[in-house]
Design a protein around this motif. Structure first.
Motif, PDB file in Angstrom:
ATOM      1  N   UNK A 150      55.722  45.578  38.951  1.00 33.61           N
ATOM      2  CA  UNK A 150      55.139  44.953  37.590  1.00 33.61           C
ATOM      3  C   UNK A 150      53.704  44.548  37.617  1.00 33.61           C
ATOM      4  N   UNK A 151      53.267  44.045  38.759  1.00 29.80           N
ATOM      5  CA  UNK A 151      51.753  43.996  39.083  1.00 29.80           C
ATOM      6  C   UNK A 151      51.015  45.286  38.744  1.00 29.80           C
ATOM      7  N   UNK A 203      38.061  46.201  36.259  1.00 27.92           N
ATOM      8  CA  UNK A 203      38.481  45.890  37.647  1.00 27.92           C
ATOM      9  C   UNK A 203      38.767  44.362  37.923  1.00 27.92           C
ATOM     10  N   UNK A 204      37.883  43.443  37.343  1.00 30.17           N
ATOM     11  CA  UNK A 204      38.352  42.074  37.444  1.00 30.17           C
ATOM     12  C   UNK A 204      39.473  41.825  36.837  1.00 30.17           C
ATOM     13  N   UNK A 205      39.799  42.346  35.594  1.00 33.65           N
ATOM     14  CA  UNK A 205      41.157  42.090  34.933  1.00 33.65           C
ATOM     15  C   UNK A 205      42.163  42.481  36.033  1.00 33.65           C
ATOM     16  N   UNK A 206      42.088  43.653  36.739  1.00 36.15           N
ATOM     17  CA  UNK A 206      43.046  44.330  37.503  1.00 36.15           C
ATOM     18  C   UNK A 206      43.207  43.305  38.832  1.00 36.15           C
ATOM     19  N   UNK A 207      42.271  42.965  39.198  1.00 32.17           N
ATOM     20  CA  UNK A 207      42.387  41.958  40.516  1.00 32.17           C
ATOM     21  C   UNK A 207      42.898  40.751  40.252  1.00 32.17           C
ATOM     22  N   UNK A 208      42.729  40.107  38.728  1.00 29.11           N
ATOM     23  CA  UNK A 208      43.348  39.108  38.478  1.00 29.11           C
ATOM     24  C   UNK A 208      45.139  39.329  38.513  1.00 29.11           C
ATOM     25  N   UNK A 209      45.512  40.263  37.755  1.00 27.88           N
ATOM     26  CA  UNK A 209      46.710  40.545  37.858  1.00 27.88           C
ATOM     27  C   UNK A 209      47.213  40.926  39.213  1.00 27.88           C
ATOM     28  N   UNK A 210      46.597  41.558  40.050  1.00 23.65           N
ATOM     29  CA  UNK A 210      47.165  41.829  41.353  1.00 23.65           C
ATOM     30  C   UNK A 210      47.389  40.833  42.279  1.00 23.65           C
ATOM     31  N   UNK A 211      46.608  39.668  42.023  1.00 14.30           N
ATOM     32  CA  UNK A 211      46.682  38.626  42.699  1.00 14.30           C
ATOM     33  C   UNK A 211      47.675  37.499  42.080  1.00 14.30           C
ATOM     34  N   UNK A 212      48.331  37.795  41.147  1.00 10.85           N
ATOM     35  CA  UNK A 212      49.350  36.963  40.450  1.00 10.85           C
ATOM     36  C   UNK A 212      50.404  36.688  41.589  1.00 10.85           C
ATOM     37  N   UNK A 213      51.077  35.304  41.236  1.00 12.90           N
ATOM     38  CA  UNK A 213      51.736  34.680  42.264  1.00 12.90           C
ATOM     39  C   UNK A 213      53.015  35.593  42.423  1.00 12.90           C
ATOM     40  N   UNK A 214      53.446  35.924  41.295  1.00  9.76           N
ATOM     41  CA  UNK A 214      54.916  36.665  41.152  1.00  9.76           C
ATOM     42  C   UNK A 214      54.746  37.767  40.028  1.00  9.76           C
ATOM     43  N   UNK A 215      55.757  38.525  40.005  1.00  9.15           N
ATOM     44  CA  UNK A 215      55.726  39.572  38.761  1.00  9.15           C
ATOM     45  C   UNK A 215      55.802  38.928  37.226  1.00  9.15           C
ATOM     46  N   UNK A 216      56.583  37.904  37.284  1.00 10.73           N
ATOM     47  CA  UNK A 216      56.486  37.112  35.899  1.00 10.73           C
ATOM     48  C   UNK A 216      55.125  36.648  35.363  1.00 10.73           C
ATOM     49  N   UNK A 217      54.195  36.283  36.329  1.00 10.83           N
ATOM     50  CA  UNK A 217      52.932  35.918  36.139  1.00 10.83           C
ATOM     51  C   UNK A 217      52.107  37.137  35.856  1.00 10.83           C
ATOM     52  N   UNK A 218      52.200  38.272  36.632  1.00 11.05           N
ATOM     53  CA  UNK A 218      51.557  39.475  36.297  1.00 11.05           C
ATOM     54  C   UNK A 218      51.866  40.013  34.973  1.00 11.05           C
ATOM     55  N   UNK A 237      52.817  38.318  32.234  1.00 14.74           N
ATOM     56  CA  UNK A 237      52.202  37.338  31.203  1.00 14.74           C
ATOM     57  C   UNK A 237      50.753  37.727  31.179  1.00 14.74           C
ATOM     58  N   UNK A 238      50.165  37.945  32.349  1.00 12.04           N
ATOM     59  CA  UNK A 238      48.667  38.119  32.245  1.00 12.04           C
ATOM     60  C   UNK A 238      48.606  39.531  31.526  1.00 12.04           C
ATOM     61  N   UNK A 239      49.261  40.302  31.812  1.00 10.48           N
ATOM     62  CA  UNK A 239      49.329  41.860  31.184  1.00 10.48           C
ATOM     63  C   UNK A 239      49.479  41.838  29.695  1.00 10.48           C
ATOM     64  N   UNK A 240      50.291  40.837  29.161  1.00 14.41           N
ATOM     65  CA  UNK A 240      50.498  40.610  27.660  1.00 14.41           C
ATOM     66  C   UNK A 240      49.268  39.959  26.985  1.00 14.41           C
TER      67      UNK A 240
END
Length: 163
Positions: A50-51, A61-76, A78-81
């Motif tokens: 999911x991440x 790349x900054x957006x990808x880094x932010x999503x990659x560092x999300x605490x869990x798949x649910x947060x990833x 939400x960020x992707x949406x």
């Protein structure tokens, strides 16, 4: 080797042997993209499919880094949406998911678990109304289930050739 049909109208009807839903409750949570199993995608390590999938929606790349560092798949998710999606996303999202699922099942522990589902239809039944990757109330395209079945067949063939 059976290849996925680009026709989304293939059957999503469950039979007695089908695995319906990918959750802890039924013991098949490892099939979910939210299952924590690290994968490397485009040279970066992601905590889950999911991440990586959500990050792949962007070329920034900054957006990808932010999503990659999300605490869990649910947060990833939400960020992707909430991001601006790359222009070609609709055209490549199925191919990206295939790559990610293949990478996920390089892990030997879950690889044998996927192989153990052989002969069973995999239906990504969900409650969040995702009728593209899954099925809701028996209606949906079930692309995640189709990809999992395809990757499972590939793994079985590869492992047979290596024996």
């Amino acid at each position: 080797m059976k290849k996925l049909s680009e026709n989304p109208k293939t059957s999503t009807q469950a039979d007695e042997s089908s695995i319906v839903g990918f959750s802890k409750k039924n013991g098949f949570e490892f099939l979910s993209n939210f299952y924590v199993s690290s994968i490397t995608f485009e040279g970066k390590l992601y905590p889950s499919v999911e991440h990586a999938y959500q990050a792949a929606k962007s070329l920034n790349e900054e957006t990808r880094r932010l999503i990659r560092s999300a605490n869990n798949p649910n947060t990833a998710k939400r960020l992707g949406q909430s991001i601006v999606v790359r222009e070609d996303w609709h055209d490549i999202k199925i191919a990206v998911m295939k790559v990610l699922i293949r990478k996920k099942f390089e892990n030997p522990f879950i690889r044998w678990r996927l192989k153990d589902t052989a002969g069973r239809h995999l239906i990504n039944e969900n409650l969040w109304n995702d009728r593209f990757w899954g099925v809701v109330g028996g209606d949906g395209e079930n692309w995640l289930g189709k990809i999992l079945e395809e990757v499972r067949e590939e793994i079985i063939l590869i492992d047979m050739q290596e024996e």
